[in-house]
Design an enzyme around this catalytic site. Structure first.
Site, mmCIF file in Angstrom:
data_model
loop_
_atom_site.group_PDB
_atom_site.id
_atom_site.type_symbol
_atom_site.label_atom_id
_atom_site.label_comp_id
_atom_site.label_asym_id
_atom_site.label_seq_id
_atom_site.Cartn_x
_atom_site.Cartn_y
_atom_site.Cartn_z
ATOM 1 N N ASN A 38 0.924 -1.228 0.015
ATOM 2 C CA ASN A 38 -0.138 0.026 0.011
ATOM 3 C C ASN A 38 0.876 1.238 -0.120
ATOM 4 O O ASN A 38 1.784 1.461 0.814
ATOM 5 C CB ASN A 38 -0.959 -0.013 1.152
ATOM 6 C CG ASN A 38 -1.924 0.766 1.046
ATOM 7 O OD1 ASN A 38 -2.476 1.654 -0.034
ATOM 8 N ND2 ASN A 38 -2.776 0.884 1.983
ATOM 9 N N HIS A 123 -14.772 -5.273 11.212
ATOM 10 C CA HIS A 123 -14.348 -4.006 11.820
ATOM 11 C C HIS A 123 -15.638 -3.140 12.091
ATOM 12 O O HIS A 123 -16.215 -2.648 11.277
ATOM 13 C CB HIS A 123 -13.584 -3.219 10.660
ATOM 14 C CG HIS A 123 -12.054 -3.555 10.597
ATOM 15 N ND1 HIS A 123 -11.261 -2.756 10.511
ATOM 16 C CD2 HIS A 123 -11.597 -4.984 10.435
ATOM 17 C CE1 HIS A 123 -10.086 -3.392 10.574
ATOM 18 N NE2 HIS A 123 -10.404 -4.908 10.273
ATOM 19 N N TYR A 160 -6.933 6.878 12.645
ATOM 20 C CA TYR A 160 -6.987 5.810 11.941
ATOM 21 C C TYR A 160 -8.188 4.844 12.058
ATOM 22 O O TYR A 160 -8.662 4.933 13.307
ATOM 23 C CB TYR A 160 -5.680 5.048 12.147
ATOM 24 C CG TYR A 160 -5.390 4.530 13.608
ATOM 25 C CD1 TYR A 160 -4.984 5.172 14.459
ATOM 26 C CD2 TYR A 160 -5.791 3.358 13.931
ATOM 27 C CE1 TYR A 160 -5.114 4.899 15.647
ATOM 28 C CE2 TYR A 160 -5.849 2.713 15.013
ATOM 29 C CZ TYR A 160 -5.401 3.732 16.133
ATOM 30 O OH TYR A 160 -5.443 3.211 17.394
ATOM 31 N N ASP A 211 -7.241 -2.064 17.518
ATOM 32 C CA ASP A 211 -5.882 -1.660 17.053
ATOM 33 C C ASP A 211 -5.410 -0.533 17.496
ATOM 34 O O ASP A 211 -6.047 0.465 17.382
ATOM 35 C CB ASP A 211 -6.082 -1.848 15.634
ATOM 36 C CG ASP A 211 -4.681 -1.752 14.635
ATOM 37 O OD1 ASP A 211 -3.694 -1.728 15.508
ATOM 38 O OD2 ASP A 211 -4.807 -1.660 13.428
ATOM 39 N N HIS A 213 -2.206 0.811 16.387
ATOM 40 C CA HIS A 213 -1.462 1.200 15.059
ATOM 41 C C HIS A 213 -0.248 1.820 15.550
ATOM 42 O O HIS A 213 -0.034 2.892 15.139
ATOM 43 C CB HIS A 213 -2.500 2.129 14.354
ATOM 44 C CG HIS A 213 -2.310 1.998 13.084
ATOM 45 N ND1 HIS A 213 -1.626 2.699 11.926
ATOM 46 C CD2 HIS A 213 -3.066 1.076 12.016
ATOM 47 C CE1 HIS A 213 -2.108 2.347 11.005
ATOM 48 N NE2 HIS A 213 -2.622 1.436 10.733
ATOM 49 N N GLU A 263 1.740 -6.728 11.403
ATOM 50 C CA GLU A 263 1.169 -6.801 10.231
ATOM 51 C C GLU A 263 2.233 -6.101 9.090
ATOM 52 O O GLU A 263 2.155 -6.220 7.967
ATOM 53 C CB GLU A 263 -0.080 -5.754 10.028
ATOM 54 C CG GLU A 263 0.061 -4.521 10.364
ATOM 55 C CD GLU A 263 -1.264 -3.733 10.433
ATOM 56 O OE1 GLU A 263 -2.173 -3.910 10.887
ATOM 57 O OE2 GLU A 263 -1.215 -2.541 10.146
ATOM 58 N N ARG A 284 0.628 -11.474 13.427
ATOM 59 C CA ARG A 284 -0.096 -10.893 12.355
ATOM 60 C C ARG A 284 0.509 -10.783 11.046
ATOM 61 O O ARG A 284 -0.008 -10.464 10.019
ATOM 62 C CB ARG A 284 -0.442 -9.446 12.689
ATOM 63 C CG ARG A 284 -1.608 -9.362 13.811
ATOM 64 C CD ARG A 284 -2.337 -8.239 14.071
ATOM 65 N NE ARG A 284 -2.703 -7.480 13.049
ATOM 66 C CZ ARG A 284 -3.748 -7.529 12.190
ATOM 67 N NH1 ARG A 284 -4.369 -8.688 12.511
ATOM 68 N NH2 ARG A 284 -4.053 -6.600 11.365
ATOM 69 N N HIS A 313 -3.235 -10.356 9.151
ATOM 70 C CA HIS A 313 -3.653 -9.057 8.632
ATOM 71 C C HIS A 313 -4.570 -9.446 7.359
ATOM 72 O O HIS A 313 -4.253 -10.321 6.540
ATOM 73 C CB HIS A 313 -2.385 -8.334 8.190
ATOM 74 C CG HIS A 313 -2.529 -6.769 7.551
ATOM 75 N ND1 HIS A 313 -1.791 -6.328 6.800
ATOM 76 C CD2 HIS A 313 -3.571 -6.123 7.925
ATOM 77 C CE1 HIS A 313 -2.147 -4.987 6.724
ATOM 78 N NE2 HIS A 313 -3.348 -4.896 7.650
ATOM 79 N N ASP A 317 -6.079 -3.365 1.582
ATOM 80 C CA ASP A 317 -4.923 -3.508 0.810
ATOM 81 C C ASP A 317 -4.361 -4.796 0.354
ATOM 82 O O ASP A 317 -3.776 -4.902 -0.565
ATOM 83 C CB ASP A 317 -4.067 -2.495 1.036
ATOM 84 C CG ASP A 317 -3.631 -2.713 2.526
ATOM 85 O OD1 ASP A 317 -4.425 -2.413 3.435
ATOM 86 O OD2 ASP A 317 -2.427 -2.741 2.971
ATOM 87 N N GLU A 340 -8.279 -11.477 10.339
ATOM 88 C CA GLU A 340 -8.896 -10.234 9.730
ATOM 89 C C GLU A 340 -9.769 -10.366 8.571
ATOM 90 O O GLU A 340 -9.243 -10.618 7.641
ATOM 91 C CB GLU A 340 -7.892 -9.002 9.777
ATOM 92 C CG GLU A 340 -8.231 -7.794 9.554
ATOM 93 C CD GLU A 340 -7.397 -6.614 9.667
ATOM 94 O OE1 GLU A 340 -6.152 -6.789 9.646
ATOM 95 O OE2 GLU A 340 -7.753 -5.369 9.797
HETATM 96 C C1 CS2 Z 1 -4.705 -1.707 9.777
HETATM 97 C C2 CS2 Z 1 -4.549 -1.646 8.219
HETATM 98 O O1 CS2 Z 1 -6.196 -3.679 9.539
HETATM 99 C C3 CS2 Z 1 -5.455 -2.975 10.198
HETATM 100 O O2 CS2 Z 1 -5.176 -3.787 11.320
HETATM 101 O O3 CS2 Z 1 -3.527 -1.679 10.623
HETATM 102 O O4 CS2 Z 1 -5.785 -1.212 7.748
HETATM 103 C C4 CS2 Z 1 -3.511 -0.810 7.884
HETATM 104 O O5 CS2 Z 1 -3.617 0.466 8.166
HETATM 105 C C5 CS2 Z 1 -3.370 -0.921 6.278
HETATM 106 O O6 CS2 Z 1 -3.296 -2.089 6.011
HETATM 107 C C6 CS2 Z 1 -2.106 -0.117 5.932
HETATM 108 O O7 CS2 Z 1 -2.033 -0.322 4.454
HETATM 109 MG MG MG Z 2 -3.354 -2.909 12.075
#
Ligand code: CS2
Ligand code: MG
Length: 403
Positions: A38, A123, A160, A211, A213, A263, A284, A313, A317, A340
């Site tokens: 991404n 989500h 986010y 999350d 992040h 991730e 992840r 993950h 993307d 996920e």
């Molecule tokens: C996030 C993602 O899904 C998740 O846990 O951390 O949405 C992440 O921000 C994206 O994959 C970034 O490309």
């Molecule tokens: Mg994440």
């Protein structure tokens, strides 16, 4: 033996950018691999086209491990997200080909199904706690057994994990990076009330995830873990950056909240200490960014020795090709934890017709030979690449922070 006669990189943007490798053998069998990174998509496309594809032509497609080692050791400059996503794409495509030639779905080649399906988490997010709870109730009604909760932070304009659209979330949405503003203090105050409200509304029979992040320091992450303990989260994810794996020692000393991370990892070396010292509960790392099925299996086997389960993950993307690969992997790996699942746009689903399905909180990859995913190249060609960056993040005093 099936000899590789061509390998083409296809870039398409049916709502977001995807890079796909299509490998073809002399008997006409084709295989697909996802190579999407991404915000840096074209770097992997070039790595494949300019540096990997010429080395593939003429090779025996059945020799998956040998080709993996050839590309990994042969690069000299090892690891890194670009290299490992490119290797992942080749590896995934070769497993797809092997499955098609054998006439078996990929999970059969990986040892067969160990469970009825892979538990996935959806989500639930919203600008306020009320909105997030409403979204979570909706997921619960749809049969989800695990739900991730993300909510807007009072005093911050955006954060986010909170989408504009109800089901579809894509943070890479700007021609140049958007600048976000961050406050760990405001954020830390906002999460415990979210979990309290969620347990009140959803009860205790559903798994709740969150999350972070990469936003907190280790000691802040430890405090968040302690504050959430009464609500029994399934995990908190990426609570602090993991470049320094020792960070997790401090968090671990202070909280019994389960920890997930990885991730952004691309090799077993990124999680060696984390797993060996049992500093995490869920890893992840995923097929596309961690060297494909071949390397992810190695990470999972190592994790299994140390009571660490998988939690791959699965954001938007990661293309349907990765989603299918993740489900075949998840169905067959002994220490599966959760997968996920974020829905793709209808255009993406139409470009990548697939055999996987969702029922009662579980996903199944289907029984089509190989991965069970196709690429409609004509349709893909109608969605040309569009540059899109992930946002960047600053603290309130202007200092750059992790996004
Ligand atoms: C996030 C993602 O899904 C998740 O846990 O951390 O949405 C992440 O921000 C994206 O994959 C970034 O490309
Ligand atoms: Mg994440």
């Amino acid at each position: 033996m099936p000899r590789i006669v061509s390998a083409r990189v296809i870039v398409t943007c049916p709502g977001r950018n995807f890079v796909t490798l299509k490998v073809e053998c002399d008997d006409g069998t084709t295989g697909l691999g996802d190579a999407t990174l991404n915000g840096r998509e074209l770097a992997v496309a070039s790595y494949l086209e300019d540096h990997v594809v010429p080395c593939l032509i003429g090779r025996d497609a059945h020799r998956i491990e040998d080709i993996w080692q050839y590309l990994y050791k042969g690069a000299y400059w090892r690891r890194g997200p670009v290299t490992m996503s490119a290797i992942a794409a080749v590896d995934t495509a070769l497993w797809d080909i092997k499955g098609k030639i054998a006439g078996l779905p990929l999970h059969q080649l990986l040892g067969g199904a160990m469970r009825e399906g892979c538990m996935v988490y959806g989500h639930a997010n919203g600008a306020t706690i009320e909105d997030t709870i409403e979204a979570a109730l909706d997921y619960q009604r749809q049969g989800y057994r695990a739900i991730r909760l993300q909510s807007g932070v009072p005093g911050l304009a955006s954060t986010y994990g909170v989408s504009k659209d109800r089901y579809f979330y894509e943070p890479a949405d700007a021609d140049l990076p958007t600048e976000n503003m961050w406050s760990s203090e405001k954020y830390l105050r906002s999460v415990p009330p979210l979990f309290a409200a969620a347990r009140e509304a959803l009860g205790w029979d559903v798994h709740l995830l969150h999350d972070v992040h990469h936003r907190l320091t280790p000691i802040e992450a430890a405090r968040l873990g302690k504050d959430l303990e009464p609500y029994r989260p399934f995990w908190i994810e990426d609570s602090t950056p993991a470049e320094n794996q020792a960070n997790f020692r401090l968090i671990r000393q202070h909280t019994t909240t389960p920890l997930a991370v990885g991730e952004v990892f691309n090799a077993i070396w990124d999680c060696k200490t984390l797993i060996e010292e049992q500093l995490i509960d869920y890893i992840r790392a995923t097929v596309v960014h961690a060297g494909g099925i071949t390397h992810l299996r190695r990470i999972a086997a190592f994790a299994d020795l140390h009571n660490v389960r998988t939690g791959c993950h699965g954001a938007t993307d990661l293309s349907p090709v990765t989603m299918a690969a993740a489900l075949h992997f998840g169905l067959s790996v002994p220490n599966f934890g959760v997968q996920e699942y974020m829905r793709h746009t209808d255009d993406t689903d139409a470009v990548f017709p697939h055999a996987y399905s969702f029922e009662a909180g579980l996903m199944h990859p289907g029984d089509a030979p190989g991965l069970g995913v196709d690429l409609d190249e004509d349709r893909a060609a109608t969605f040309p690449y569009k540059r899109a960056y992930l946002p960047v993040n600053r603290r309130e005093d202007g200092t750059m922070h992790d996004w």
